[in-house]
Design an enzyme around this catalytic site. Structure first.
Site, PDB file in Angstrom:
ATOM      1  N   SER A 186      25.218 -16.942  -3.107  1.00 26.52           N
ATOM      2  CA  SER A 186      24.555 -18.118  -3.690  1.00 26.52           C
ATOM      3  C   SER A 186      25.007 -19.457  -3.143  1.00 26.52           C
ATOM      4  O   SER A 186      24.351 -20.471  -3.358  1.00 26.52           O
ATOM      5  CB  SER A 186      24.763 -18.132  -5.211  1.00 26.52           C
ATOM      6  N   TYR A 236      39.125  -4.282 -18.120  1.00 25.04           N
ATOM      7  CA  TYR A 236      37.874  -5.040 -18.155  1.00 25.04           C
ATOM      8  C   TYR A 236      37.353  -5.051 -19.584  1.00 25.04           C
ATOM      9  O   TYR A 236      36.799  -4.079 -20.066  1.00 25.04           O
ATOM     10  CB  TYR A 236      36.819  -4.449 -17.213  1.00 25.04           C
TER      11      TYR A 236
END
Length: 320
Positions: free
Chosen positions: A222, A63
Site C-alpha cells: 500500500s 496472537y
C-alpha cells in the site's frame, strides 16, 4: 493483472512435510494490527483461503492471546482439518497489566508441554502439523527445549518442529537433537539481514524457510497511505520504519516497486511477493490479510515470473 492461478505444493524442509507454496499468516485477524476482524468475516476468509489452495495456516498462542487459535479451530469445524497444514507457536508469554503488555519467553519442558496441550484444545485438533518455538529462551539450553518437543513428536501430538527468529548457532544445536523442519524469519525486499547467516545455515541443514511479513507488514502493498490509515492501537505505529523520518526513504522504495509492477502488469504486492517466491524452492512466504480480495491478489503472485535482470533490479531497489 496476475491472478487466478492454482496454488502449487512444495516440500518444506527435508522430513517430507508438504505445504501450499504460499501460506496465510493469521495474526492480523486477531491481534497487533488494530481491531480484530469480525469472526464471521475471519472464518469466511480462512475457508476461502483453504478452498483456493492456501492450506498452510500460521498462528501462535500469543496472537490474541489465544483468540487466533480459537478462531482457526472454529474455521476448521467444517471438516477441512484434513486439507490444511496447521502451524502454531509457543514460547512468548504475555501478561496484561495496567493497560500494557509485558512479554517474556519460556522454553522449559513443563511449559512446552502445557503450551502444546492448550494449543491442541483451542485448535480442536489431536495433532499440530508444525510446532515452532516462537522465540529462544536464553535461560534454557535449546537442547532441553527440543528434547521435550521430540517427546511430543514421539507421542503424536506434533508432527514437525520449527524455530522462529533463532540464531545460526541455536539452529545447529537444535537440529542436532531432532531434525528442524522449518525456520520462520522476517524476509522481504526491505528486510534482508537473514541472508548473511540464517539462510545459508538452513540450506546447509535442509531446513525449510518460512518468510513472514513478506510485504513489509503491508507497506510494500500500500505504500505510505498504509501508515496514514493505521488504527491508534496498531503496533506498527511503534516501528522505526513507520516513523516520519524513515518514511521519505521508504516512499521512494515503494514508488520504484510500484513503477516496476506497472510495467509487469501486476500489483506492487504481487511483485514484492514474487521476489520472495523466486528466492528458492525451499521458501514459503506467509502474507497475512483480512480481505478476500487481497488474498486472491496474493495468490496471483505465484504466476508472476521474474527474469534474473528483474530480480537484480528489485535487489537494488531493496538495498538500504
Amino acid at each position: 493483472m496476475a491472478q487466478g492461478c492454482r496454488v502449487r505444493r512444495m516440500k518444506l524442509g527435508s522430513q517430507g512435510f508438504e505445504v501450499s507454496a504460499q501460506g496465510l499468516g493469521c495474526m492480523g485477524l486477531s491481534a497487533f494490527y488494530g481491531a480484530p476482524t469480525p469472526e464471521t468475516n475471519a472464518v469466511a476468509l480462512l475457508r476461502h483461503a483453504i478452498n483456493a489452495g492456501v492450506t498452510f495456516l500460521d498462528t501462535s498462542d500469543i496472537y490474541g492471546p489465544s483468540t487466533n487459535e480459537l478462531l482457526l479451530g472454529k474455521a476448521l469445524k467444517d471438516g477441512s482439518r484434513e486439507k490444511v497444514e496447521l502451524a502454531t507457536k509457543f514460547g512468548i508469554t504475555g501478561v496484561h497489566m495496567h493497560g500494557d503488555w509485558t512479554f517474556g519467553v519460556r522454553g522449559d519442558p513443563e511449559y512446552v508441554r502445557s503450551a502444546c496441550e492448550a494449543s491442541l484444545r483451542r485448535l480442536g485438533v489431536t495433532c499440530i502439523d508444525l510446532y515452532y518455538q516462537h522465540r529462544t529462551d536464553i535461560n534454557v539450553p535449546i537442547e532441553v527445549t527440543i528434547g521435550e518437543l521430540k517427546k511430543l513428536v514421539e507421542e503424536g501430538k506434533i508432527k514437525y518442529i520449527g524455530l522462529s527468529e533463532a540464531s545460526a548457532s541455536t539452529i545447529r544445536r537444535a537440529h542436532a537433537v531432532h531434525p528442524i523442519t522449518a525456520m520462520q524469519i522476517e524476509w522481504s525486499l526491505w528486510s534482508r539481514d537473514v541472508e548473511e547467516e540464517i539462510i545459508p545455515t538452513c540450506r546447509e541443514l535442509g531446513i525449510g524457510i518460512v518468510a513472514y511479513s513478506p510485504l513489509g507488514r503491508g507497506f510494500l502493498a500500500s505504500g505510505p497511505k498504509l501508515v496514514e490509515n493505521l488504527d491508534q492501537d496498531d503496533f506498527r505505529k511503534t516501528l522505526p520504519r513507520f516513523q516520519q523520518e524513515n518514511l521519505d526513504h521508504n516512499k521512494i522504495l515503494y514508488e520504484k516497486v510500484s513503477a516496476m509492477s506497472e510495467k509487469k502488469g501486476c500489483t506492487p504486492a504481487q511483485l514484492a511477493l514474487a521476489w520472495v517466491h523466486h528466492q528458492g524452492d525451499d521458501v514459503c512466504p506467509i502474507p497475512g490479510t483480512t480481505k478476500i480480495e487481497n488474498l486472491n491478489q496474493n495468490i496471483g503472485a505465484l504466476s508472476v515470473k521474474l527474469t534474473p535482470e528483474e530480480m537484480s533490479e528489485l535487489e537494488s531497489i531493496g538495498q538500504p
